[in-house]
Write an enzyme that holds these catalytic residues in place. Structure first.
Site, PDB file in Angstrom:
ATOM      1  CD  GLU A  21      -1.762 -20.393 -10.347  1.00 45.21           C
ATOM      2  OE1 GLU A  21      -1.366 -19.656  -9.428  1.00 45.21           O
ATOM      3  OE2 GLU A  21      -2.779 -21.101 -10.262  1.00 45.21           O
ATOM      4  CB  CYS A  30      -2.894 -12.172 -13.639  1.00 47.73           C
ATOM      5  SG  CYS A  30      -2.944 -13.895 -13.104  1.00 47.73           S
ATOM      6  CG  ASP A  48       2.341 -20.137  -7.807  1.00 52.76           C
ATOM      7  OD1 ASP A  48       3.322 -20.362  -7.072  1.00 52.76           O
ATOM      8  OD2 ASP A  48       1.209 -19.910  -7.367  1.00 52.76           O
ATOM      9  CG  HIS A 108      -2.182  -0.792   0.993  1.00 55.05           C
ATOM     10  ND1 HIS A 108      -2.808  -1.518   1.966  1.00 55.05           N
ATOM     11  CD2 HIS A 108      -2.936  -0.969  -0.128  1.00 55.05           C
ATOM     12  CE1 HIS A 108      -3.884  -2.104   1.474  1.00 55.05           C
ATOM     13  NE2 HIS A 108      -3.975  -1.784   0.208  1.00 55.05           N
TER      14      HIS A 108
END
Length: 557
Positions: free
Chosen positions: A412, A481, A436, A183
């Protein structure tokens, strides 16, 4: 002059003296115990006070920071946290130790989850530090008063501190820890403060040291020479010119090939921030944030509310992808523990857990279907850790029976990439999780820093698996992604092998759009061929850059 390097997460160049942020105090030397109910009430009151203070900051913060501060306040009010504190108090701990240990448990869960969720650990530890300060009657820890232009240097910075920084006074941030989707990184980018994370050498910097930073390349100049600073500034100006030249609206290559540029998110607040950064939708919503840190599963009603918020953030035809629960093994859930495993990364995680706890999956699918009805928007739903054709069909059948019309899987596992033509037969799309996929292809634990050289998505073997997935897709939309999608140069390779959807940290979208706008589809394909022909990641990147437009030089870190 000394040059330090880290990971640039917020573009821009800053120059000022360093102000080192002192670490928060740890556990007190004495921690007297009282009655469990009284100590629990004391801890709960302290947590509520911290939450109230965070909410107050949110009321007076920039709009971009409100959602993050509110989410951090929710951490302090998490009922599961109180439950854990009570258990430690009953075991004989004093209030401070019970609080510390309860937070440690949640931090361990998020760290095990890795990636985006692991970067929420900073937020949790900040709440813990603030609560310990309240218990001890001490001032809140954090950034001291800033009365002159400064570059803040810290082990890490909490979003509660970053959210209220003034870019006129804070010329840069440098942290020894942190990550690209923390964040703090997101807020720094929104506020417009150059930021560098994962710079361990920053621990040697002292207050008053003159610094210059480049938030793209991750460069930190200690006691910088004028000529070196001039180089940083000239590079930043060239980069700005390239980014400013990107056409507004949808993302296309130079010759008009449509490529979706989406955001990876972990909470509804992230969706709002991502849209402001230019995200066309969501390529990965990590729904497990709803499930972690709890003693029981979230209800269908809770899930419907969250999923509806995310869907409502984007336009009706936007691609918004929800990944079903990716937990188990190294991401244990108190209410779905299948027992210890010798090798958690190869255990019953993701879809494998869902096939055992079908109740969790069915509730999630039903909630997504209801959110679709409530919002009038169709979510994309995909399963994690799919390895076989039978697994893909099992998930697809279950999702469609629940009323969901756009169903996909994550690639993955190398087996799914190599046999994509069969694995994808019953689904509508696929998304490649390069983090992954790299881990499994290279047999290297992605959390083990010593193996970082093996874990780059520039590994030719990993790019070959991405190409194999696209080659067998049969016209289905294939996206990426993982972190690879946010690398402007690697994005060209991905598009060159057939990827048409790129999902990344929102702050990287503009640079990726700029890279694609500089190249035609044919150029991307040529770059991909050259990169895949190389024997090492370094040579693959070098070959790609050699064929890329000269404007790419200022976009590549």
């Amino acid at each position: 002059m000394q040059t330090l390097t880290g990971l640039g997460v917020s573009a821009g160049v800053g120059q000022a003296e360093a102000l080192v942020v002192s670490p928060a105090p740890g556990l007190p030397e004495t921690d007297p115990k009282g009655e469990v109910k009284d100590d629990l009430a004391t801890v709960q009151a302290a947590l509520n006070k911290v939450a109230d203070r965070l909410d107050y900051r949110a009321m007076h913060a920039d709009a971009a920071a409100v959602a993050v501060l509110t989410a951090t306040a929710m951490m302090a009010r998490d009922p599961g946290l109180g439950f854990s504190v009570e258990n430690h108090l009953k075991s004989g701990s004093g209030p401070a130790h019970a609080l510390w240990d309860a937070f440690d448990e949640f931090c361990e869960q998020l760290t095990a989850a890795g990636g985006y969720l692991a970067e929420r650990v900073t937020d949790l530890k900040d709440v813990r530090s603030r609560t310990l300060a309240v218990l001890a009657g001490l001032p809140e820890p954090g950034v001291p008063t800033i009365d002159r232009p400064t570059i803040l240097v810290a082990e890490d910075l909490a979003p509660a501190d970053t959210a209220t920084l003034d870019p006129e006074m804070v010329k840069g941030l440098v942290t020894a820890a942190g990550g690209p989707t923390s964040h703090t990184a997101i807020l720094a980018s929104q506020i417009g403060i150059p930021a560098i994370v994962r710079c361990p050498q920053a621990r040697s910097i002292t207050s008053g040291t003159k610094l210059a930073v480049d938030g793209v390349t991750g460069t930190v100049l200690v006691e910088p020479e004028e000529e070196a600073v001039a180089v940083l500034i000239a590079r930043a100006e060239k980069r700005k010119a390239v980014l400013d030249a990107v056409p507004e609206g949808d993302t296309h290559t130079k010759d008009g090939l449509r490529v979706l540029t989406l955001a990876n998110i972990g909470a509804p607040a992230d969706a709002i921030a991502a849209k402001k950064k230019g995200a066309e939708g969501v390529g990965l919503f990590r729904t497990e944030f709803l499930f972690l840190e709890r003693q029981d599963a979230p209800t269908k009603t809770e899930q419907v509310g969250v999923y509806s918020q995310v869907l409502d953030t984007f336009d009706e035809d936007a691609k918004v992808v929800f990944r079903t629960l990716d937990a188990g093994a190294d991401k244990p859930l108190a209410f779905a523990d299948l027992g210890p495993e010798e090798n958690p990364a190869l255990g019953r995680r993701g879809l494998r857990l869902s096939q055992v706890r079908t109740d969790l999956l069915d509730t999630q699918l039903a909630a997504l279907a209801e959110a679709a009805q409530k919002t009038g928007k169709m979510p994309y739903v995909m399963a994690p850790m799919v390895a076989t054709t039978l697994e893909a069909k099992w998930f697809s059948d279950r999702a469609r029976e629940a009323g969901l019309g756009v169903v996909g899987v994550m690639v993955e596992v190398p087996a799914a990439a190599l046999r994509s033509s069969q694995v994808l037969e019953t689904v509508d799309f696929a998304s490649i999780g390069t983090n992954d996929l790299t881990q499994y292809a290279m047999a290297a634990d992605r959390l083990q820093g010593e193996l970082s050289d093996l874990l780059t998505p520039w590994q030719p073997a990993v790019m070959q698996l991405v190409k194999s997935t696209c080659d067998g897709a049969g016209g289905r939309l294939i996206g990426v992604c993982g972190e690879a999608a946010g690398d402007p140069l690697l994005a060209l390779v991905l598009v060159g092998v057939g990827i048409r959807s790129l999902s990344m940290a929102a702050g990287k979208i503009q640079a990726v759009k700029a890279a694609l706008a500089l190249h035609t589809q044919a150029q991307c394909e040529e770059i991909a061929v050259a990169a895949l022909a190389q024997p090492t990641p370094e040579e693959a990147k070098k070959a790609a850059l050699a064929l890329a437009d000269p404007g790419m030089e200022v976009l590549v870190s």
